[in-house]
Design a protein around this motif. Sequence first.
Motif, PDB file in Angstrom:
ATOM      1  N   GLY A  42      19.379 -10.553  47.079  1.00 43.42           N
ATOM      2  CA  GLY A  42      20.326 -10.344  45.989  1.00 43.42           C
ATOM      3  C   GLY A  42      19.704  -9.905  44.688  1.00 43.42           C
ATOM      4  O   GLY A  42      20.385  -9.897  43.660  1.00 43.42           O
ATOM      5  N   ALA A  43      18.427  -9.538  44.695  1.00 43.12           N
ATOM      6  CA  ALA A  43      17.750  -9.070  43.474  1.00 43.12           C
ATOM      7  C   ALA A  43      17.244  -7.651  43.725  1.00 43.12           C
ATOM      8  O   ALA A  43      16.138  -7.461  44.236  1.00 43.12           O
ATOM      9  CB  ALA A  43      16.596  -9.996  43.105  1.00 43.12           C
ATOM     10  N   PRO A  44      18.035  -6.627  43.422  1.00 41.15           N
ATOM     11  CA  PRO A  44      17.592  -5.255  43.673  1.00 41.15           C
ATOM     12  C   PRO A  44      16.303  -4.940  42.929  1.00 41.15           C
ATOM     13  O   PRO A  44      16.159  -5.237  41.743  1.00 41.15           O
ATOM     14  CB  PRO A  44      18.752  -4.400  43.152  1.00 41.15           C
ATOM     15  N   GLY A  45      15.345  -4.325  43.645  1.00 39.83           N
ATOM     16  CA  GLY A  45      14.080  -3.959  43.009  1.00 39.83           C
ATOM     17  C   GLY A  45      14.194  -2.752  42.112  1.00 39.83           C
ATOM     18  O   GLY A  45      13.287  -2.472  41.313  1.00 39.83           O
ATOM     19  N   ALA A  54      21.822   0.725  43.181  1.00 39.69           N
ATOM     20  CA  ALA A  54      20.947  -0.429  43.359  1.00 39.69           C
ATOM     21  C   ALA A  54      20.154  -0.221  44.637  1.00 39.69           C
ATOM     22  O   ALA A  54      20.737  -0.023  45.712  1.00 39.69           O
ATOM     23  CB  ALA A  54      21.750  -1.725  43.427  1.00 39.69           C
ATOM     24  N   GLY A  55      18.846  -0.259  44.528  1.00 39.52           N
ATOM     25  CA  GLY A  55      17.985  -0.017  45.673  1.00 39.52           C
ATOM     26  C   GLY A  55      16.956  -1.119  45.852  1.00 39.52           C
ATOM     27  O   GLY A  55      16.853  -2.048  45.052  1.00 39.52           O
ATOM     28  N   ARG A  56      16.178  -1.001  46.930  1.00 38.60           N
ATOM     29  CA  ARG A  56      15.177  -2.003  47.307  1.00 38.60           C
ATOM     30  C   ARG A  56      15.817  -3.387  47.381  1.00 38.60           C
ATOM     31  O   ARG A  56      15.344  -4.345  46.792  1.00 38.60           O
ATOM     32  CB  ARG A  56      14.003  -1.972  46.346  1.00 38.60           C
ATOM     33  N   ARG A  57      16.874  -3.461  48.170  1.00 43.42           N
ATOM     34  CA  ARG A  57      17.599  -4.714  48.359  1.00 43.42           C
ATOM     35  C   ARG A  57      17.224  -5.312  49.716  1.00 43.42           C
ATOM     36  O   ARG A  57      16.972  -4.590  50.672  1.00 43.42           O
ATOM     37  CB  ARG A  57      19.107  -4.482  48.303  1.00 43.42           C
ATOM     38  N   ALA A  87      20.203   1.418  50.035  1.00 41.43           N
ATOM     39  CA  ALA A  87      20.608   1.510  48.634  1.00 41.43           C
ATOM     40  C   ALA A  87      22.124   1.669  48.548  1.00 41.43           C
ATOM     41  O   ALA A  87      22.756   2.259  49.428  1.00 41.43           O
ATOM     42  CB  ALA A  87      19.905   2.671  47.950  1.00 41.43           C
ATOM     43  N   ALA A  88      22.707   1.123  47.493  1.00 43.78           N
ATOM     44  CA  ALA A  88      24.159   1.188  47.288  1.00 43.78           C
ATOM     45  C   ALA A  88      24.453   1.964  46.016  1.00 43.78           C
ATOM     46  O   ALA A  88      23.832   1.735  44.968  1.00 43.78           O
ATOM     47  CB  ALA A  88      24.750  -0.216  47.199  1.00 43.78           C
ATOM     48  N   ASP A 119      30.293   2.304  54.190  1.00 38.93           N
ATOM     49  CA  ASP A 119      29.182   1.632  54.865  1.00 38.93           C
ATOM     50  C   ASP A 119      28.281   0.854  53.907  1.00 38.93           C
ATOM     51  O   ASP A 119      27.226   0.381  54.313  1.00 38.93           O
ATOM     52  CB  ASP A 119      28.342   2.654  55.643  1.00 38.93           C
ATOM     53  N   ARG A 120      28.662   0.735  52.661  1.00 38.43           N
ATOM     54  CA  ARG A 120      27.838  -0.012  51.714  1.00 38.43           C
ATOM     55  C   ARG A 120      27.908  -1.498  52.033  1.00 38.43           C
ATOM     56  O   ARG A 120      28.959  -2.030  52.394  1.00 38.43           O
ATOM     57  CB  ARG A 120      28.314   0.216  50.282  1.00 38.43           C
TER      58      ARG A 120
END
Length: 805
Positions: free
Chosen positions: A662-665, A689-692, A727-728, A760-761
Amino acid sequence: MPGKLLFCFGLLVFVLKTASAQEHAAEYYPFEPVAETFDPRVATDSTLFYRAVQSGGDLFGNSVRYRFAFTRYARRGRSDAWHTAIGTLPVAGDYAPVLRTLGLEETFSGGLWRDGQPESFFLLPDEPYRTARASVRFSDRGYTAGVRGGVARLLSRKWEFALGLDARTGRDLHAEGVFSQAAQAGIRLTGRFPDEQQLTLVAVVPLSMRGLRAAITREAAGLTGDPLYNPLWGYQDGKVRNSRVRREVRPLVAILYRRPLGASTELSLGATAEAGVRRTSGLGWYDARSRMPDNYRYMPGYAADPDRRAELEAVWRSGDWHYTQIDWDELYRENALQGGHSAYFVADRAERLLRMQFSAEGRTDPGGRFVVRYGVEAGYERMRRYREMRDLLGGEYIIDRDQYLLDDDAYGTLLQNDLRRPDRVIREGGRFGYDYAAATSRLRVWAEGEYRADRFSAGVRVALGSEAVRRRGYYEKELFPGNGSFGRSRRIGFAPYAIAARAGWAFTPRCYLEAVVRAASEAPAFDVLFLNPEYNNRPTDRPATQKSYGAELNLTWQGRSVELRGSAFASLMTDGVSVVRYFDDAASRFCDRVAEGIGLRMSGIEVAAAIRLSYRWRLSLAASAGSYRHVRNPRVTVFDDRDNTLVDDRSESYMGGCRIGGAPGFTAFAGIDYFGPKGWGLKCSAAIAGRRYVEPEPLRRTLRIAGQLATSPETFAAFTRQERLPAALSVDATLFKTFYFDRSRLTLVCSATNLLGDRDRLYAGYESIRTVSRRSGDATVHMPLDSRYLAAYPRTFFLSVSYVF
């Protein structure tokens, strides 16, 4: 004028037909169609503007607030980053919508200096005012229609009052079974007296009933073709019924008082009281098989026989709701065959809350460069938790026994949930299973000193506290007789503290650099202090406070039409604890998992810019990049839930390197606002928001699970590898039009989120604590159960009509 109104309404209908919309995150954002005017009267080298740049707010937080609602967003790796308070006393964020209608001024704060404190504050208005507003809104997400209104009037020269209402109703048009019926009503009474005294009374009564949805596996989403597939509902007599419904009534009363004590000191007093009950229903069964349709045993992926797997897959893909949803009619038929006893039922997990808080704060400004703030806060919270029968589904009763021990060879004779009332007959409305209270008392004193020169500023903040936690059981569990489950547990005490310091230098009236350091110790939550608080008075072996250490560097630059802010931060959290009750497949029994010594490291950068492109155009930019990881291998102890014996003693869990769920990088946001002539306006934004990653589970990375159950490198990787989520991205737009009259205005707003229509997110995901065994030839292969996910919503809409007069 009527022609203009018809034209605007037709335009909004056209937008709704071409791009369906969702409730804008700005459900909480005040749309203001009037552009601010720029005052060119600027003294470029004055003390006034040194102070202005030194007081710059949290530009990044203000830019992204509510913009990442499509993903689980723990800013800087802290899931508790968003809080709400009245004055300085924290309250649930659910009260915020109606508090806004009561005319309380909402302010925001952020950053390490205010870490551990509420992020959103509702304060007393400085001046009396008269206003009235009303709005209606429509959405296809969470609810269908809602109304909101507020009125503020002067009763006399000294007193003013405000009334507010926020209500919504209807079903979700995307996720079946999800609905909302909620209403909040509030009143504010403010008195202004001589010597600048001010007294405010706020009362809020919220009522809500919401149908919920559940996280699902990728297999279930793929077989149904619906990322928002919800296994919690089914048909009863041809009508949709959700098994998991949350019902809540939690009134709030707050009293705020402010007065000066002499020429340099001001005193503020505050008190809040909350009392109410929250009930969350769930389908239960007694000496019967699970009827949850997405149970792993009913999925094609679990079937070992190829023919059986193909048969199940065909049933799932056919959309036969008798199999893919809860068959309520079948549950009634099965209960009718039990001779009065209910094999299936719906029961509530109830939480009855009583929370009281008090604060006293002083502010002394002797003049010159120093300001001192100080205060004391006290609180008491008592949560009574129990299980309550809601619906016996056509049956007449159940017997209050421990259903999980019915087939237990060793403990099958110790079935009583309450020895003081053995074999109680439970009917609808009766309590059963467990009944206990969690009590927490807190006391905190703090002081803060601030020094400001023309260019230099510094501050120190110190807080010391005392916190005590205790459990009280109202049932005497046969597994843990006497004080093992009944009566008061031993008192568990903590001494939390927080120390923070900051210093800054203004290079010019527009450029300011600030450094902040902080060290704190926080008391753990009640739920991680006991092995199983439902019926066990035994605390964990080593209860301890959670330590945190952090540093932050902020650079602010303010120009005539541009404001920039960059932050670099790093923090370390140690001695975290996690406790979970679960069925241990390796031991074939219910157990309590205690993970101790959890260590987290969060570091990264945040940058934000607010740019006034012209009189009518504004641009907002924000981005962050960070590393949020587990940096220590916690120790995992597993206790047998039946007798507290050890199943696994302080086994090392190889969590080091796992990311915080829950903390996107990486996050980025861009938004552009246009305030056109004649009340027209447009807001467009994009957020990514990526690197999840999914939330990791410590148990599956221990030697007992991953080391002993994994028989190949592939199965070992399945236990230890953390899944990365795609990524969303969300692209949103809002169109609004305001009509101005003599003393009122009418505003029409139409907004749509996820304009790209991506279905698909994924909102978030978590690893399962369970394992499953499958036969592969002559060998038995152990694998972790599939992770579960919540999908984000597709394109959704939000439409509102508001009138201010």
